[in-house]
Design an enzyme around this catalytic site. Structure first.
Site, PDB file in Angstrom:
ATOM      1  N   LYS A  32       0.890  14.276   6.149  1.00 15.45           N
ATOM      2  CA  LYS A  32       0.478  13.128   6.953  1.00 15.45           C
ATOM      3  C   LYS A  32      -0.761  13.445   7.785  1.00 15.45           C
ATOM      4  CE  LYS A  32       3.626   9.968   5.899  1.00 15.45           C
ATOM      5  NZ  LYS A  32       3.263   8.682   5.257  1.00 15.45           N
ATOM      6  N   ASP A  49       3.736   5.413  -9.757  1.00 10.05           N
ATOM      7  CA  ASP A  49       3.558   6.602  -8.919  1.00 10.05           C
ATOM      8  C   ASP A  49       2.093   6.643  -8.462  1.00 10.05           C
ATOM      9  OD1 ASP A  49       3.024   9.119  -7.935  1.00 10.05           O
ATOM     10  OD2 ASP A  49       4.082  10.198  -9.528  1.00 10.05           O
ATOM     11  N   VAL A  50       1.875   6.430  -7.174  1.00 11.28           N
ATOM     12  CA  VAL A  50       0.499   6.254  -6.682  1.00 11.28           C
ATOM     13  C   VAL A  50      -0.301   7.553  -6.575  1.00 11.28           C
ATOM     14  CG1 VAL A  50       0.999   4.102  -5.454  1.00 11.28           C
ATOM     15  CG2 VAL A  50       1.158   6.288  -4.219  1.00 11.28           C
ATOM     16  N   GLY A 107      -9.032   5.083  -2.564  1.00 10.66           N
ATOM     17  CA  GLY A 107      -9.985   4.715  -3.623  1.00 10.66           C
ATOM     18  C   GLY A 107      -9.824   3.251  -4.009  1.00 10.66           C
ATOM     19  N   GLY A 115      12.833   4.891  -2.733  1.00 11.02           N
ATOM     20  CA  GLY A 115      12.940   3.432  -2.558  1.00 11.02           C
ATOM     21  C   GLY A 115      13.986   2.853  -3.502  1.00 11.02           C
ATOM     22  N   LYS A 175     -11.300   1.102  -1.264  1.00 13.05           N
ATOM     23  CA  LYS A 175     -12.776   1.151  -1.305  1.00 13.05           C
ATOM     24  C   LYS A 175     -13.306   0.274  -2.430  1.00 13.05           C
ATOM     25  CE  LYS A 175     -16.323   4.665  -2.166  1.00 13.05           C
ATOM     26  NZ  LYS A 175     -16.198   4.992  -3.602  1.00 13.05           N
ATOM     27  N   TYR A 206       5.872  17.562   5.094  1.00 12.24           N
ATOM     28  CA  TYR A 206       5.680  16.162   5.519  1.00 12.24           C
ATOM     29  C   TYR A 206       4.592  16.084   6.589  1.00 12.24           C
ATOM     30  CZ  TYR A 206       7.070  11.475   7.168  1.00 12.24           C
ATOM     31  OH  TYR A 206       7.102  10.147   7.519  1.00 12.24           O
TER      32      TYR A 206
END
Ligand code: UDP
Length: 313
Positions: free
Chosen positions: A152, A59-60, A105, A39, A108, A148
């Protein structure tokens, strides 16, 4: 009534940034999380002064804490062009697996609606044409694209598990080839590669014999479809894309014509496991969302060409 709040992961990417624009324009507050691996801040620069928008470089795949109420969580973080996910295979697998787990998470914890950006790559090199959501796909787990595709597919499975086990409100959009402003000219995909080559008068690199097909959707159409899905109550996956299919050879010729370029087509080796055909069956999107694409390839390509010309100056 208090404004709705959304978290967009990958919000500084090509699709994520357009999604942030859409949510802001619909009156929402948006928190954009992006580690800027693929990005770019310039995609969201115009949103930074907006008090309803917040960007956090993050960074998720790590534990996510976001203060306050969150109504929607949209998970768009991932390298997404073949060149990018071949360059970052481990990060691609991690963001699709560990990242999806963390982002689910968060949804939720906040009792938010979660939307997963999935992909037509879950169908692999499809044996059914066009591809409807019922098709389970033909994916090579150990090929280079597997990083990838399988990430997914795992993300879809995890999303459904959170829905079934935790009762989380979830959506899955399967995104087909999309193009438009804010694509990186060097992301390696056919469209930016061809436009860049045509503008520079370089050879146009068609992989294989060019008989493989794709169906290209303009980004504005795609974002409208995703927004409709978010507001619907459809839990099962929905294809969003443009069914107008074209061979890559024909597409290269179209770009040459549009740019009045003198570039010639050269053929290079076809990448491993490159899907031979791809076209979305969008019957479900039509029925459930009342959505279909509106922007023709001619119009969409013109807009995208203008963007690339400007951004190259
Ligand atoms: N392709 C090509 N030349 C390029 C880049 C891509 O011929 O410079 C082909 C590629 O092999 C594939 C199609 O164009 O058949 C679309 O590729 P892209 O990377 O845009 O995305 P994909 O649909 O494969 O994920």
């Amino acid at each position: 009534m208090k404004a709705k709040s959304a978290v967009v992961t990958g919000g500084a990417g090509f699709l994520g940034s357009h999604l942030c624009d859409k949510l802001i324009s619909e009156g929402m507050r948006v928190i954009c999380l992006d580690n800027l691996l693929t990005g770019r801040v310039e995609n969201i620069q115009h949103l930074i002064p907006n008090e309803n928008f917040q960007f956090i470089k993050f960074d998720v795949t790590n534990y996510i804490h976001v203060p306050g109420k969150v109504d929607y969580v949209l998970h768009f973080a991932s390298p997404a062009s073949p060149i990018d996910y071949l360059k970052y295979p481990i990060q691609t697998l991690k963001v699709g697996s560990l990242g999806t787990h963390k982002v689910l998470g968060l949804a939720k914890e906040k009792n938010a609606t979660f939307l997963l950006a999935s992909t037509s790559e879950v169908y692999g090199d499809p044996l059914i044409h066009p591809q409807s959501e019922e098709y389970w796909g033909n994916v090579n787990p150990v090929g280079p694209r597997g990083v990838y595709d399988e990430a997914k597919r795992f993300a879809e499975a995890l999303t459904m598990a959170y829905h079934r086990y935790h009762g989380l409100d979830t959506r899955i959009v399967r995104i087909f080839n999309t193009y438009g402003t804010r694509m990186r000219i060097d992301d390696g995909r056919a469209l930016p590669a061809f436009i860049s080559q045509a503008l520079h008068g370089d050879d146009i690199t068609v992989f294989g014999d060019g008989s493989q097909t794709r169906s290209f959707c303009y980004v504005g159409d795609l974002i409208d479809g995703i927004f409709k899905l978010l507001l619907s109550n459809e839990v099962m996956p929905v294809n969003i894309g443009n069914p107008n299919e074209i061979t890559i050879e024909e597409f290269a010729l179209e770009v040459i014509r549009l740019t009045n370029s003198k570039s010639k087509i050269v053929h290079q080796e076809l990448p491993v496991d490159d899907p031979k055909v791809r076209q979305p069956d969008i019957s479900r999107a039509r029925e459930i969302l009342g959505w279909e694409p509106k922007v023709s390839r001619e119009e969409g390509l013109k807009r995208t060409l203008e963007y690339f010309k400007k951004s190259q100056k």
